[in-house]
Motif scaffolding. Structure first.
Motif, mmCIF file in Angstrom:
data_model
loop_
_atom_site.group_PDB
_atom_site.id
_atom_site.type_symbol
_atom_site.label_atom_id
_atom_site.label_comp_id
_atom_site.label_asym_id
_atom_site.label_seq_id
_atom_site.Cartn_x
_atom_site.Cartn_y
_atom_site.Cartn_z
ATOM 1 N N ASP A 219 0.849 -1.188 0.000
ATOM 2 C CA ASP A 219 0.000 0.000 0.000
ATOM 3 C C ASP A 219 0.880 1.233 0.000
ATOM 4 O O ASP A 219 1.853 1.326 0.749
ATOM 5 C CB ASP A 219 -0.952 0.001 1.197
ATOM 6 N N LEU B 6 -3.053 3.685 -2.705
ATOM 7 C CA LEU B 6 -3.065 2.679 -3.752
ATOM 8 C C LEU B 6 -2.637 1.337 -3.151
ATOM 9 O O LEU B 6 -1.535 1.210 -2.608
ATOM 10 C CB LEU B 6 -2.120 3.075 -4.881
ATOM 11 N N TYR B 7 -3.543 0.346 -3.239
ATOM 12 C CA TYR B 7 -3.279 -0.989 -2.707
ATOM 13 C C TYR B 7 -3.010 -1.950 -3.864
ATOM 14 O O TYR B 7 -3.736 -1.942 -4.862
ATOM 15 C CB TYR B 7 -4.477 -1.491 -1.898
ATOM 16 N N THR B 8 -1.981 -2.761 -3.704
ATOM 17 C CA THR B 8 -1.681 -3.794 -4.688
ATOM 18 C C THR B 8 -2.179 -5.124 -4.154
ATOM 19 O O THR B 8 -1.841 -5.520 -3.023
ATOM 20 C CB THR B 8 -0.174 -3.878 -4.974
ATOM 21 N N SER C 196 -1.560 -9.451 -10.446
ATOM 22 C CA SER C 196 -1.829 -8.445 -9.423
ATOM 23 C C SER C 196 -2.813 -7.409 -9.954
ATOM 24 O O SER C 196 -2.958 -7.222 -11.171
ATOM 25 C CB SER C 196 -0.533 -7.760 -8.974
ATOM 26 N N GLU D 135 -4.613 -3.356 -8.832
ATOM 27 C CA GLU D 135 -4.423 -2.159 -8.018
ATOM 28 C C GLU D 135 -5.779 -1.548 -7.682
ATOM 29 O O GLU D 135 -6.612 -1.332 -8.569
ATOM 30 C CB GLU D 135 -3.551 -1.134 -8.741
ATOM 31 N N SER E 238 -7.488 1.718 -5.780
ATOM 32 C CA SER E 238 -7.276 3.052 -5.204
ATOM 33 C C SER E 238 -8.462 3.410 -4.317
ATOM 34 O O SER E 238 -9.618 3.149 -4.661
ATOM 35 C CB SER E 238 -7.116 4.097 -6.309
ATOM 36 N N CYS F 121 -10.870 -0.179 -9.007
ATOM 37 C CA CYS F 121 -9.975 -1.315 -9.201
ATOM 38 C C CYS F 121 -9.521 -1.369 -10.658
ATOM 39 O O CYS F 121 -10.295 -1.054 -11.573
ATOM 40 C CB CYS F 121 -10.660 -2.626 -8.823
ATOM 41 N N SER F 122 -8.296 -1.799 -10.863
ATOM 42 C CA SER F 122 -7.748 -1.875 -12.216
ATOM 43 C C SER F 122 -8.442 -2.928 -13.073
ATOM 44 O O SER F 122 -8.333 -2.906 -14.299
ATOM 45 C CB SER F 122 -6.240 -2.158 -12.156
#
Length: 429
Positions: free
Chosen positions: A363, A371-373, A383, A385, A387, A397-398
C-alpha cells in the motif's frame, strides 16, 4: 348466439383462450354439448362478424392506442406510412415503461422476432434489466421492413418517448441497419455485439466445436488487450482460418465484442441478447401468429402485465426474511443482504468467497488517495491495483469490473477486509 354467450366468448378470446377450448368450457357449463344452442361454426361466424366491424386493421390499431391513451395519459405512440399510405412502422410504450426506462434505461438491448402476427411483420422489442436482474420492456414496435431508415426512426421515437434520455450502452445482434441507427441516434453510447449470436455465427462459419470453444474464451475472458491479441492470433493460426472473411471482419470489429476492449463500460452484466430469446418465448404464450394488429397489441399488453407481476413477486421475496449467511465475512455479507435485492445479493456473494484468496501485498499513500496492490494466493505473478480516496468513499480497481457491473469485485472486497470495514452501503451502490 345469445348476447351474454357472445360477450363471455369475447372476454375469453381477449384472455388468449382458443375458440375450441371456449366452446368446450361453455358446453361444460351447460351440462353437455347437446345443451348448447349454437355450434362451433356459429362461434367462428360471430368472431368474423366482430372483426368485420373494424374499419381497417392499421386504423383500428391506432384507434385502440388512442383509446388507451385516454386511460394512460403518458402512453406514447407514433407511426409512419409509405407513399401509398400503408402502415410501415408503429412504435408504442406506456407510462410504466417510461418510468422503468428512467430508472433502468442506462443499458438498452433490442432485437426483432418474427411470425408473431398474421402479417408476419417483425416485432422489435426494446428492453433492459431491472434491480432483480429481470428483463424489463421499455417499448415495442411493429415494422414492415428492417431498413436503416426504419431503425433510425424507431430509436428517434424511443428517445422522444423517454424525454431525450439516451442509453449509456446498447446491445444488438450486429445487424448493419441496427448498428447504423445506433451510431446516428445514440452516437455516444457504447455498442456491444451479442455474444450468443457471435458464437452461433462461429459455428456456421467455421464449423469446428473446438474453435467455437476457444473463441468463446477469447471473447469473454477477462484479459488485458495484449493477452487477447496473443490468444486470438494463436487460435487463428492453430485452426488455419486467417484468410476467412468472417474472421477478418470479426477482428476489425473486436472493440465492440471482446471483453478486453469493453472492460470498464457499464453493461449491467449484459453479454447477450439471449434475454430477448427468453422474452420471445414468454411472448409466444400470449400472442398467436393469426392475431391482427389490435389483438397483438392487446395480448402483448397482457405479457407486460405478467412481467410486471413477476417484479412485484421479486420485491416481496427481497423484503421478506434474510438469506442464510454462508461466508466467513459475515458483517459484509449481512450488510450486502440488507442493501441489495435478493438476486443481486446472490450475484455479489461469490465476490466475498473469492476475496478469501486475495491479499494486500503493498500500500502506497498519495496526497488524496491510497493505492493498494492485490495478489491472488498461489499466483503472485497476477496483481491488481485498488485506489481508495482519503475519505474511504470511492474505490476503484484496475480490473474495471466495478465500472462494468456496479458491484464490488473481490479485489475491492479484499481491501475492505484489510481496512476492517464491516459495512459499506455507499460502496455497494
Amino acid at each position: 348466439m345469445a348476447e351474454a354467450d357472445a360477450s363471455q366468448m369475447n372476454n375469453m378470446k381477449d384472455a388468449g383462450i382458443s375458440t375450441l377450448h371456449i366452446y368446450a368450457m361453455l358446453a361444460n357449463q351447460a351440462g353437455g354439448y347437446e345443451n348448447v344452442n349454437y355450434t362451433l361454426r356459429n362461434m367462428y361466424n360471430e368472431i368474423a362478424r366482430r372483426r368485420r366491424h373494424v374499419l381497417g386493421d392499421a386504423r383500428a390499431a391506432l384507434r385502440y392506442l388512442k383509446n388507451q391513451k385516454a386511460e394512460d395519459t403518458s402512453l406514447y405512440y407514433e407511426h409512419i406510412v409509405d407513399a401509398k399510405g400503408v402502415l410501415r412502422a408503429l412504435f408504442w410504450c406506456d407510462g410504466r415503461s417510461q418510468l422503468d426506462y428512467e430508472v433502468f434505461g442506462d443499458v438498452l438491448a433490442f432485437d426483432a422476432t418474427y411470425k408473431k402476427n398474421k402479417y408476419l411483420c417483425p416485432v422489435v422489442v426494446f428492453f433492459g434489466v431491472n434491480h432483480h436482474n429481470q428483463t424489463v420492456v421499455f417499448g415495442s414496435a411493429l415494422v414492415t421492413d428492417e431498413s436503416k431508415e426504419v431503425y433510425v426512426w424507431l430509436l428517434q421515437q424511443l428517445l422522444a418517448a423517454m424525454k431525450g434520455k439516451a442509453p449509456v450502452s446498447v446491445i444488438t445482434n450486429g445487424a448493419p441497419s441496427m448498428r447504423f441507427a445506433i451510431e446516428t441516434v445514440f452516437p455516444n453510447a457504447h455498442h456491444r455485439l451479442c455474444a450468443w449470436h457471435l458464437i452461433r455465427n462461429a459455428t456456421s462459419n467455421v464449423g469446428n466445436p473446438k474453435f467455437t470453444s476457444m473463441l468463446k474464451k477469447c471473447m469473454l475472458g477477462d484479459y488485458e488487450i495484449s493477452v487477447f491479441e496473443q490468444k486470438w492470433f494463436g487460435m487463428v493460426e492453430e485452426f488455419g482460418v486467417a484468410e476467412k472473411n468472417w474472421i477478418i471482419d470479426m477482428y476489425k470489429k473486436r472493440h465492440i465484442w471482446v471483453t478486453a476492449h469493453i472492460r470498464g463500460k457499464f453493461f449491467a452484466g449484459f453479454r447477450t441478447t439471449s434475454r430477448c430469446e427468453g422474452l420471445h418465448s414468454i411472448t409466444a404464450k400470449y400472442v398467436k401468429s393469426q392475431y391482427n394488429l389490435v389483438d397483438f397489441i392487446k395480448h402483448f399488453k397482457r405479457c407486460l402485465t405478467y412481467l410486471r407481476y413477476k417484479e412485484v413477486e421479486a420485491d416481496y421475496v427481497s423484503i421478506s426474511g434474510l438469506p442464510v449467511l454462508k461466508t466467513a465475512l459475515e458483517p459484509l455479507e449481512r450488510s450486502a443482504s440488507n442493501f441489495y435485492t435478493r438476486e443481486l445479493f446472490f450475484i455479489f456473494r461469490p465476490m466475498l468467497v473469492r476475496a478469501a484468496r486475495m491479499k494486500v501485498v503493498q500500500d502506497v499513500s498519495f496526497d488524496s488517495f491510497v493505492l493498494y496492490t492485490i495478489s491472488k494466493y498461489g499466483s503472485l505473478n497476477s496483481s491488481w491495483e485498488v485506489s481508495v480516496d482519503n475519505e474511504r468513499t470511492k474505490f476503484n480497481c484496475s480490473c474495471l469490473r466495478m465500472d462494468s457491473f456496479r458491484i464490488p469485485c473481490e479485489h475491492i472486497v479484499c481491501v475492505l477486509v484489510f481496512l476492517n470495514i464491516l459495512e459499506r452501503q455507499s460502496l455497494l451502490c
